[in-house]
Design a protein around this motif. Structure first.
Motif, short mmCIF file in Angstrom:
data_model
loop_
_atom_site.label_atom_id
_atom_site.label_comp_id
_atom_site.label_asym_id
_atom_site.label_seq_id
_atom_site.Cartn_x
_atom_site.Cartn_y
_atom_site.Cartn_z
N CYS A 294 0.72 -1.29 -0.08
CA CYS A 294 -0.05 0.00 -0.03
C CYS A 294 0.95 1.44 0.08
O CYS A 294 1.85 1.11 0.14
N SER B 10 1.53 3.34 2.24
CA SER B 10 2.31 3.51 3.36
C SER B 10 3.78 2.85 3.27
O SER B 10 4.75 3.29 3.68
N HIS C 112 1.82 -4.53 6.44
CA HIS C 112 1.01 -4.22 7.43
C HIS C 112 -0.33 -4.75 7.10
O HIS C 112 -1.24 -4.24 7.86
N GLU C 113 -0.56 -5.22 6.03
CA GLU C 113 -1.85 -5.68 5.66
C GLU C 113 -1.90 -7.34 5.28
O GLU C 113 -1.52 -7.43 4.09
ZN LIG Z 1 -1.46 0.23 4.32
#
Ligand SMILES: [Zn+2]
Ligand SMILES: [Zn+2]
Length: 144
Positions: free
Chosen positions: A42, A44, A63-64
């Motif tokens: 993503c 981020s 983190h996903e």
């Molecule tokens: Zn993210």
């Protein structure tokens, strides 16, 4: 002997690589170990990747995360080996004042000195990212 697993790690701005990292293990009775089956990339991640953060080489991205529970700590009551799980990017303990109020994005225990934590992100606590074979996660409904 330390077992190694594969993970996507940050090397320097605009450079990541698949490297061997230490296999995660149960460190707390509320932990679970998840075998990752999917992980998103993503915007981020791009902050880290493009060098706009203080990320040090070796941080594991991701983190996903989605996967299958492989191990559970002794305090875990709501998850079992084989359960499929989807994890939000923010890590939450489930038992602190903010988590109990539903404000899991501001967990007080996963990142000491700061409200809130995330998998695989600079300055967001000790949890590695899920662009890896396996991931250590706290179980939000454990009694530990
Ligand atoms: Zn993210
Ligand atoms: Zn919490």
């Amino acid at each position: 002997m330390v077992i190694q697993v594969k993970a996507v790690v940050y090397e320097k701005p605009c450079s990541v690589a698949v490297r061997d990292v230490d296999d995660p293990r149960i460190e707390h009775p509320g932990d679970v170990i998840v075998r990752l089956t999917s992980g998103a990339i993503c915007g981020s991640d791009l902050h880290l990747y493009e060098g706009r953060t203080a990320a040090e080489p070796g941080i594991v991205f991701g983190h996903e995360n989605l996967g299958v529970v492989e191990e559970t700590g002794s305090g875990v009551v709501s998850l079992s080996k084989g359960d499929r799980v989807v994890m939000p990017f923010n890590v939450a303990c489930g038992f602190c004042k903010n988590c109990l109020a539903g404000d899991t994005g501001f967990c007080l225990t996963v990142n000491p000195g700061f409200a809130g934590g995330a998998y695989g992100y600079v300055a967001m606590g000790p949890y590695k990212g899920g662009q890896a074979d396996r991931l250590r996660c706290p179980s939000p409904t454990s009694t530990a």
